[in-house]
Design an enzyme around this catalytic site. Sequence first.
Site, short mmCIF file in Angstrom:
data_model
loop_
_atom_site.label_atom_id
_atom_site.label_comp_id
_atom_site.label_asym_id
_atom_site.label_seq_id
_atom_site.Cartn_x
_atom_site.Cartn_y
_atom_site.Cartn_z
N LYS A 1 30.60 44.72 38.18
CA LYS A 1 31.08 44.55 38.64
C LYS A 1 32.23 45.69 37.88
CE LYS A 1 35.14 42.12 41.46
NZ LYS A 1 35.55 40.92 41.50
N SER B 1 36.32 40.19 45.76
CA SER B 1 36.14 41.94 46.09
C SER B 1 35.45 42.34 45.03
CB SER B 1 37.12 41.79 44.69
OG SER B 1 37.59 40.67 43.83
N SER C 1 36.11 35.57 44.76
CA SER C 1 35.78 36.79 44.63
C SER C 1 34.01 36.68 45.04
CB SER C 1 36.73 37.58 43.55
OG SER C 1 37.64 38.17 43.95
#
Length: 477
Positions: free
Chosen positions: A77, A152, A176
């Site tokens: 990420k 996210s 997330s």
Amino acid sequence: MNQVPYHILRSKLINGEVSLSNLVQSYLNRIEETRHQNIYLEVYQEEILEKAKQLEDKLAQAPQSIGRLFGMVISLKDVICYKNHQVTAGSKILDGFQSLFSATAVEKLLAEDALIIGRVNCDEFAMGSANENPWHGPVINGIGTNRVAGGSSGGSAVSVQMNTCFASLGSDTGGSVRQPASFCGITGFKPSYGRISRHGLIAYGSSFDQIGTLTHHVEDAALLLEIMSGPDEFDSTAIPSSPESYGKISPLAKMPKIAYFNSIINHPRLDPFVKKNFIGFLEKIKSEGATVEAVDFDYLDLLVPTYYILTTAEASSNLSRYDGVRFGYRTPEAQSLEETITKSRTEGFGKEVKRRIMLGTFVLSSGYFDAYFVKAQKVRQIIKSATENIFLNYDFIAMPTTPAPAWEIGEKTSDPIENFLADIFTVQANLAGIPAISIPSGVHEESSLPLGFQLMGPRFKETQLLNFSAFLQHKFL
Ligand code: GLN
């Protein structure tokens, strides 16, 4: 190929049935085929092919010396630092910024011969639940319709869902990792606060943030935890106890006692088919001999407000370092220092990040500090104690990961409150600092969208949480 757990892939790599270079190339091909889903912000194509060759040589020359993650291909990420590579938190404000060091977690993966394939899309500064990034556009869920990936860590979830890599690292401040995993039909695991060093994870809410994993299989989440956990001189909140061998999934000694909340079953936001799936899953667990009981938990409606007061406060402080002077983007327009800071921040942050900085600054401001920030800290303690009390009598707390399945792209963009409320079942684990996992629990009967079953365990009891989740995954899926 990469639907199989790592130990199977590993033996094929070692006995020569699968060549690592070919495996890496097949991931790179998948990345090309899935470009339209907007998963990767950057792919380290040349570099990973080169490293695969080096690892193949290592295997040929000194097979005993290969690492425990030999040939495991991982996406990161865009909030996790990887030395000499860009990291931008999905934000314009960090445009072009290169990391000078790797996150401790990444160092540990590399030391065991894992390979990093690229940097994936996410919500800006990990703030959001849909991965509709204002600068890079939305990540598109691979379930076949125009659905969000969740957020996210949406890029991480879809990178695994679409088999563009073996596993992904995400971050989980309020769900997330678990929420996009449930929207994409894979496994998302967030360890206890302090289990994995946060050094090299771009901070959002420092007392909530944890690195987590997105994988197809629970046992791979366990293996990754075993490698990444442990103390770190660069993060004083990383707990000093030495890592356990989580990777060794053992048969259950006895069936656990599981609690679920009456207030969730009767919650007006709970989609009726999610409820049906959840109750059905609990029934299956019961039929295996586990005790499943409803308990009262009076604070459900305080979870989201408490979370958003405290995380925005922490974010407003953490994000004050992005001033257009030290990192990334600087406005070309300014004539003075003040103008540089104001304009760089105005131009460099997206709408949601600005909303949270303002909210956080408001709850910390002198007139409102006691009424909001201090009060929310007290409520956090109450939530934590109430959660711990449940674990005096139960091994786990179960709930659906989300109140509803993945929504349509654009559906909630204009309504931040709707987005915030979608986090109702995931934020408790971060408020209390406890480990939590989402495993696939089937599909929504009406829409056929994937659903997730969430289990939370007592702080630092990852072994029992992972063992039981692996049992469920083998048994039911
Ligand atoms: N959706 C939550 C938020 O926007 C969780 C984000 C996260 O865990 N990073 O804050």
